[in-house]
Scaffold this motif. Structure first.
Motif, PDB file in Angstrom:
ATOM      1  N   ALA A   1      16.061  53.235  17.783  1.00  0.00           N
ATOM      2  CA  ALA A   1      15.602  52.341  18.856  1.00  0.00           C
ATOM      3  C   ALA A   1      14.095  52.408  19.023  1.00  0.00           C
ATOM      4  CB  ALA A   1      16.279  52.702  20.171  1.00  0.00           C
ATOM      5  N   GLU A   2      13.503  51.250  19.300  1.00  0.00           N
ATOM      6  CA  GLU A   2      12.097  51.211  19.679  1.00  0.00           C
ATOM      7  C   GLU A   2      11.966  51.804  21.078  1.00  0.00           C
ATOM      8  OE1 GLU A   2       9.628  50.324  17.774  1.00  0.00           O
ATOM      9  OE2 GLU A   2      10.963  49.776  16.113  1.00  0.00           O
ATOM     10  N   GLY A   3      10.838  52.366  21.369  1.00  0.00           N
ATOM     11  CA  GLY A   3      10.592  52.918  22.695  1.00  0.00           C
ATOM     12  C   GLY A   3       9.187  53.452  22.794  1.00  0.00           C
ATOM     13  N   GLU A   4       8.815  53.866  23.979  1.00  0.00           N
ATOM     14  CA  GLU A   4       7.515  54.499  24.168  1.00  0.00           C
ATOM     15  C   GLU A   4       7.554  55.882  23.532  1.00  0.00           C
ATOM     16  OE1 GLU A   4       4.444  55.927  27.711  1.00  0.00           O
ATOM     17  OE2 GLU A   4       6.431  55.152  28.224  1.00  0.00           O
ATOM     18  N   TYR A   5       6.433  56.279  22.955  1.00  0.00           N
ATOM     19  CA  TYR A   5       6.362  57.577  22.280  1.00  0.00           C
ATOM     20  C   TYR A   5       5.250  58.395  22.917  1.00  0.00           C
ATOM     21  CZ  TYR A   5       7.342  60.680  18.353  1.00  0.00           C
ATOM     22  OH  TYR A   5       7.745  61.747  17.586  1.00  0.00           O
ATOM     23  N   ARG A   6       5.611  59.573  23.428  1.00  0.00           N
ATOM     24  CA  ARG A   6       4.619  60.464  24.018  1.00  0.00           C
ATOM     25  C   ARG A   6       4.575  61.757  23.205  1.00  0.00           C
ATOM     26  NH1 ARG A   6       3.886  59.749  30.483  1.00  0.00           N
ATOM     27  NH2 ARG A   6       4.139  57.477  30.533  1.00  0.00           N
TER      28      ARG A   6
ATOM     29  N   VAL B   1      13.392  53.411  27.072  1.00  0.00           N
ATOM     30  CA  VAL B   1      13.566  54.632  26.301  1.00  0.00           C
ATOM     31  C   VAL B   1      12.207  55.225  25.966  1.00  0.00           C
ATOM     32  CG1 VAL B   1      14.350  55.597  24.094  1.00  0.00           C
ATOM     33  CG2 VAL B   1      15.796  53.963  25.335  1.00  0.00           C
ATOM     34  N   THR B   2      12.059  56.528  26.218  1.00  0.00           N
ATOM     35  CA  THR B   2      10.829  57.246  25.872  1.00  0.00           C
ATOM     36  C   THR B   2      11.178  58.465  25.036  1.00  0.00           C
ATOM     37  OG1 THR B   2       9.746  56.579  27.940  1.00  0.00           O
ATOM     38  CG2 THR B   2       8.791  58.442  26.768  1.00  0.00           C
ATOM     39  N   TYR B   3      10.413  58.668  23.956  1.00  0.00           N
ATOM     40  CA  TYR B   3      10.562  59.850  23.108  1.00  0.00           C
ATOM     41  C   TYR B   3       9.427  60.825  23.419  1.00  0.00           C
ATOM     42  CZ  TYR B   3      13.513  56.759  20.260  1.00  0.00           C
ATOM     43  OH  TYR B   3      14.484  55.885  19.814  1.00  0.00           O
ATOM     44  N   VAL B   4       9.770  62.087  23.594  1.00  0.00           N
ATOM     45  CA  VAL B   4       8.766  63.128  23.811  1.00  0.00           C
ATOM     46  C   VAL B   4       8.986  64.191  22.745  1.00  0.00           C
ATOM     47  CG1 VAL B   4       7.873  64.879  25.388  1.00  0.00           C
ATOM     48  CG2 VAL B   4       8.674  62.678  26.297  1.00  0.00           C
ATOM     49  N   MET B   5       8.145  64.183  21.716  1.00  0.00           N
ATOM     50  CA  MET B   5       8.276  65.149  20.626  1.00  0.00           C
ATOM     51  C   MET B   5       7.040  65.082  19.753  1.00  0.00           C
ATOM     52  SD  MET B   5      11.408  63.337  18.548  1.00  0.00           S
ATOM     53  CE  MET B   5      11.376  61.599  18.089  1.00  0.00           C
ATOM     54  N   ARG B   6       7.032  65.832  18.684  1.00  0.00           N
ATOM     55  CA  ARG B   6       5.867  65.914  17.802  1.00  0.00           C
ATOM     56  C   ARG B   6       5.509  64.537  17.237  1.00  0.00           C
ATOM     57  NH1 ARG B   6       4.844  71.079  15.151  1.00  0.00           N
ATOM     58  NH2 ARG B   6       4.077  69.796  13.434  1.00  0.00           N
ATOM     59  N   GLU B   7       4.219  64.318  17.088  1.00  0.00           N
ATOM     60  CA  GLU B   7       3.732  63.042  16.568  1.00  0.00           C
ATOM     61  C   GLU B   7       4.269  62.768  15.161  1.00  0.00           C
ATOM     62  OE1 GLU B   7       2.010  59.500  15.889  1.00  0.00           O
ATOM     63  OE2 GLU B   7       1.935  60.531  17.829  1.00  0.00           O
ATOM     64  N   ASP B   8       4.360  63.830  14.331  1.00  0.00           N
ATOM     65  CA  ASP B   8       4.781  63.608  12.948  1.00  0.00           C
ATOM     66  C   ASP B   8       6.264  63.289  12.823  1.00  0.00           C
ATOM     67  OD1 ASP B   8       4.975  66.274  13.837  1.00  0.00           O
ATOM     68  OD2 ASP B   8       5.259  67.011  11.801  1.00  0.00           O
ATOM     69  N   PHE B   9       7.026  63.383  13.924  1.00  0.00           N
ATOM     70  CA  PHE B   9       8.428  62.986  13.885  1.00  0.00           C
ATOM     71  C   PHE B   9       8.605  61.488  14.129  1.00  0.00           C
ATOM     72  CE2 PHE B   9       9.937  67.441  15.433  1.00  0.00           C
ATOM     73  CZ  PHE B   9       9.604  67.962  14.194  1.00  0.00           C
ATOM     74  N   ARG B  10       7.563  60.828  14.613  1.00  0.00           N
ATOM     75  CA  ARG B  10       7.687  59.432  15.041  1.00  0.00           C
ATOM     76  C   ARG B  10       8.242  58.525  13.943  1.00  0.00           C
ATOM     77  NH1 ARG B  10       4.102  55.716  18.478  1.00  0.00           N
ATOM     78  NH2 ARG B  10       2.857  57.563  18.932  1.00  0.00           N
ATOM     79  N   ALA B  11       7.704  58.632  12.744  1.00  0.00           N
ATOM     80  CA  ALA B  11       8.103  57.739  11.658  1.00  0.00           C
ATOM     81  C   ALA B  11       8.865  58.461  10.560  1.00  0.00           C
ATOM     82  CB  ALA B  11       6.879  57.046  11.072  1.00  0.00           C
TER      83      ALA B  11
END
Length: 381
Positions: A176-181, A156-166
């Motif tokens: 879910a854990e996943g790669e974050y771009r 699973v990879t998330y592609v979105m704004r950095e400030d949405f990560r946490a």
């Protein structure tokens, strides 16, 4: 003529992730009948209503041509609710994120605590963080379909704004854990998506990407404004390019969380004494309001809101909303609904110019159950 159907199929945003998971080989229902795929990309364009695509087909020819299917956002048609419905595959009556803001039980508080689920704050969008006070996985307890994907070996990879990560909403809904771009612009999103699915891999892959500028511009300048038209044109070019450049064995799905309407008639709750009498808290947003009455005053508040808003909003009791399954089947989170629920009609907004200064000044709104707010595209490749 466009390919956009005039009415949505009997499916909603909650059907998207189960169908994608099934297309990737998981033993789940596939209500959208998606074909098998080795990898899958889901692009969610905030505020991309199907009715808006229809109205502006001349500047969005790709979106217009590819929107051969349409689904419903679910009620209320607002980002926090819709993204959670998408991620867990269930309506808000089950996952409990019943609006932009709503009341949560708060031990020791004399009145209901208004909780903003988009910002994960208390009191208002600008209020203090509620991450410790209302832990995301306690506010929303259902598992995410993305968690199931990772358990089944899908990357699973998330592609979105950095400030949405946490953010609280990300923790509550996607889980879910996943790669974050990190990516903000459409070009950054495109490069990140292609960077994932074009690389060799022995694992199945799922990419979730989110673009929010169209919604933001619609709120500030209004849907259909020159600024919004330019953003729509850019989204159209992005989808056209992505559909062309993705590998042939990678499924692509583009959808939205809601549409949008322009504010035409403003009713200011904070300046209308009859709407505040015997009221402990007002939550929700300008198109759907949750009204919490003082104990014993529920009927009086219902009557007052019905009289004041006649011709401007449909006003229901909590029991009526539950009986009609307005928020979906089930009553697990009934206490999060107002004793009174007011759903604006036409171009009416139920503003709070004192308590919600920023939101009350917006030109575009969503949340209610009009076609303009509910109908969203289901674009497949």
């Amino acid at each position: 003529m466009t390919g956009i159907p005039t009415t949505p199929a009997d499916h909603s945003l909650a059907d998207v992730m189960p169908s994608i998971a099934a297309s990737l080989g998981l033993d789940l229902r596939n209500p959208l009948a998606l074909p098998p795929a080795r990898d899958a990309v889901l692009v969610l364009v905030d505020g991309l209503g199907a009715e808006l695509i229809r109205q502006h087909a001349d500047v969005a020819p790709t979106l217009s041509a590819m929107t051969t299917r349409m689904i419903s956002a679910g009620f209320p048609a607002t980002t926090a609710t819709s993204l959670t419905s998408l991620a867990v595959g269930a309506p808000c009556s089950r996952h409990g994120i019943v609006g932009y803001s709503f009341a949560l039980p708060d031990e020791g508080a004399e009145t209901p605590t208004v909780f903003n689920s988009l910002r994960w704050t208390t009191g208002s969008a600008e209020g203090p963080s509620a991450l410790d006070r209302f832990p995301p996985r306690e506010v929303q307890v259902l598992p995410s379909l993305l968690e199931l994907l990772t358990e089944e070996g899908v990357d699973v990879t998330y592609v979105m704004r950095e400030d949405f990560r946490a953010s609280g909403l990300t923790r509550a809904a996607f889980r879910a854990e996943g790669e974050y771009r990190p990516a903000i612009s459409l070009q950054e999103i495109r490069e990140a998506i292609l960077g994932v699915v074009a690389a060799p891999s022995t694992s199945r892959r799922f990419v979730y990407s989110y673009f929010g500028d169209l919604d933001l511009i619609g709120h500030i300048h209004g849907p259909g404004s020159p600024e919004w038209i330019q953003s729509l044109r850019e989204v159209d070019a992005f989808v056209a390019g992505l559909a062309t450049d993705l590998p042939p064995d990678c499924g692509m799905l583009v959808t939205a969380d809601h549409g949008m309407v322009a504010a035409e008639t403003v009713i200011d709750i904070d300046a209308t004494p009859s709407l505040l009498a015997d009221v402990e808290a007002v939550a929700g947003e300008a198109r759907v309001r949750h009204v919490h009455a003082r104990a014993g005053s529920e009927s009086a508040v219902l009557a007052a809101w019905r009289e004041e808003l006649a011709g401007h909003a449909r006003v229901l009791s909590r029991e009526q909303a539950l009986d009609e399954q307005l928020f979906g089947p089930g009553r697990e989170h009934a206490d999060r609904l107002g004793h009174v629920v007011a759903v604006a009609t036409g171009g009416v907004i139920l503003a709070r110019t004192h308590h919600e200064k920023m939101e009350s000044g917006l030109l575009g709104h969503h949340g209610a159950n009009t076609a303009a707010e509910q109908h969203i595209p289901l674009i497949l490749r």
